[in-house]
Design a protein around this motif. Structure first.
Motif, PDB file in Angstrom:
ATOM      1  N   ASP A 142       6.076   4.479  14.997  1.00  0.00           N
ATOM      2  CA  ASP A 142       6.199   6.456  14.579  1.00  0.00           C
ATOM      3  C   ASP A 142       4.898   6.584  13.444  1.00  0.00           C
ATOM      4  OD1 ASP A 142       8.605   5.571  15.339  1.00  0.00           O
ATOM      5  OD2 ASP A 142       9.090   5.013  13.877  1.00  0.00           O
ATOM      6  N   LEU A 143       3.833   6.096  13.427  1.00  0.00           N
ATOM      7  CA  LEU A 143       3.068   6.351  12.907  1.00  0.00           C
ATOM      8  C   LEU A 143       2.124   7.030  13.371  1.00  0.00           C
ATOM      9  CD1 LEU A 143       1.494   6.905   9.831  1.00  0.00           C
ATOM     10  CD2 LEU A 143       0.731   4.674   9.896  1.00  0.00           C
ATOM     11  N   TYR A 144       1.253   6.157  14.509  1.00  0.00           N
ATOM     12  CA  TYR A 144       0.255   6.757  15.613  1.00  0.00           C
ATOM     13  C   TYR A 144       0.310   7.036  16.438  1.00  0.00           C
ATOM     14  CZ  TYR A 144      -2.839   3.547  12.474  1.00  0.00           C
ATOM     15  OH  TYR A 144      -3.023   3.378  11.366  1.00  0.00           O
ATOM     16  N   GLY A 145       1.707   7.246  16.922  1.00  0.00           N
ATOM     17  CA  GLY A 145       2.331   8.389  18.173  1.00  0.00           C
ATOM     18  C   GLY A 145       2.353   6.820  19.511  1.00  0.00           C
ATOM     19  N   THR A 146       0.599   6.424  19.829  1.00  0.00           N
ATOM     20  CA  THR A 146       0.842   5.502  20.811  1.00  0.00           C
ATOM     21  C   THR A 146      -0.116   4.870  20.632  1.00  0.00           C
ATOM     22  OG1 THR A 146      -0.273   5.779  23.245  1.00  0.00           O
ATOM     23  CG2 THR A 146      -1.051   7.264  21.184  1.00  0.00           C
ATOM     24  N   LEU A 147      -0.135   3.760  21.317  1.00  0.00           N
ATOM     25  CA  LEU A 147      -1.207   2.855  20.622  1.00  0.00           C
ATOM     26  C   LEU A 147      -2.235   3.149  21.362  1.00  0.00           C
ATOM     27  CD1 LEU A 147       0.561  -0.142  22.070  1.00  0.00           C
ATOM     28  CD2 LEU A 147       0.680  -0.251  19.655  1.00  0.00           C
ATOM     29  N   GLU A 148      -2.411   3.791  22.232  1.00  0.00           N
ATOM     30  CA  GLU A 148      -3.956   4.087  21.447  1.00  0.00           C
ATOM     31  C   GLU A 148      -4.950   4.799  20.857  1.00  0.00           C
ATOM     32  OE1 GLU A 148      -4.093   6.845  25.114  1.00  0.00           O
ATOM     33  OE2 GLU A 148      -3.504   5.423  26.656  1.00  0.00           O
ATOM     34  N   ASN A 149      -3.494   5.324  20.034  1.00  0.00           N
ATOM     35  CA  ASN A 149      -4.846   6.523  18.984  1.00  0.00           C
ATOM     36  C   ASN A 149      -4.288   4.896  17.945  1.00  0.00           C
ATOM     37  OD1 ASN A 149      -4.251   8.656  20.002  1.00  0.00           O
ATOM     38  ND2 ASN A 149      -2.103   8.871  18.945  1.00  0.00           N
ATOM     39  N   VAL A 150      -3.909   3.964  17.906  1.00  0.00           N
ATOM     40  CA  VAL A 150      -4.232   2.529  16.844  1.00  0.00           C
ATOM     41  C   VAL A 150      -5.879   2.087  16.904  1.00  0.00           C
ATOM     42  CG1 VAL A 150      -3.636   0.968  15.785  1.00  0.00           C
ATOM     43  CG2 VAL A 150      -2.296   2.221  17.207  1.00  0.00           C
ATOM     44  N   ASP A 151      -6.467   2.823  15.601  1.00  0.00           N
ATOM     45  CA  ASP A 151      -7.880   1.819  15.397  1.00  0.00           C
ATOM     46  C   ASP A 151      -7.431   0.375  15.833  1.00  0.00           C
ATOM     47  OD1 ASP A 151     -10.226   0.425  13.472  1.00  0.00           O
ATOM     48  OD2 ASP A 151     -10.628   2.495  14.438  1.00  0.00           O
ATOM     49  N   ILE A 152      -9.113  -0.162  16.976  1.00  0.00           N
ATOM     50  CA  ILE A 152      -8.886  -1.189  16.885  1.00  0.00           C
ATOM     51  C   ILE A 152      -9.290  -2.097  15.734  1.00  0.00           C
ATOM     52  CG2 ILE A 152     -11.425  -1.806  16.872  1.00  0.00           C
ATOM     53  CD1 ILE A 152      -9.588  -3.283  19.825  1.00  0.00           C
ATOM     54  N   TRP A 153      -9.296  -1.922  14.245  1.00  0.00           N
ATOM     55  CA  TRP A 153      -9.686  -2.804  13.245  1.00  0.00           C
ATOM     56  C   TRP A 153      -8.451  -3.089  12.570  1.00  0.00           C
ATOM     57  CZ3 TRP A 153     -12.812  -6.208  10.814  1.00  0.00           C
ATOM     58  CH2 TRP A 153     -12.662  -6.010   9.768  1.00  0.00           C
ATOM     59  N   ILE A 154      -7.662  -1.897  12.685  1.00  0.00           N
ATOM     60  CA  ILE A 154      -5.421  -1.895  12.322  1.00  0.00           C
ATOM     61  C   ILE A 154      -5.101  -2.373  12.971  1.00  0.00           C
ATOM     62  CG2 ILE A 154      -3.451  -0.643  11.532  1.00  0.00           C
ATOM     63  CD1 ILE A 154      -6.133  -0.397   9.901  1.00  0.00           C
TER      64      ILE A 154
END
Length: 83
Positions: free
Chosen positions: A3-15
């Motif tokens: 919900d926060l990032y929309g897609t997994l591709e938008n998630v930073d690798i560190w997070i």
């Protein structure tokens, strides 16, 4: 999280790496384990003065090298090996 990032591709690798479950017996998840092992492997094989480099030692140094190998702790014996 989606919900926060929309897609997994938008998630930073560190997070994403911090949120992963830990690998059994490790303090990191599979992503960070892979990254750390790859970097250590490249560091070790790219360093001509690495203490395990057989070409670095003369015959009289072989005894010291064997002594170091025997003193390595059991939990470090397999560090960096591919699985």
């Amino acid at each position: 999280m989606l919900d926060l990032y929309g897609t997994l591709e938008n998630v930073d690798i560190w997070i994403a790496g911090l949120l992963e479950d830990l690998v059994p017996g490790a303090r990191v998840g599979p992503t960070f384990q892979c990254l750390l092992l790859e970097q250590f492997d490249k560091f070790r094989h790219g360093d001509r003065f690495w203490f395990e480099n057989e070409q670095l030692f003369r015959k009289m140094d072989k005894n010291n090298h064997n002594f170091i190998q025997k003193k390595r702790s059991p939990e470090n014996q397999n560090f960096g090996k591919k699985f």
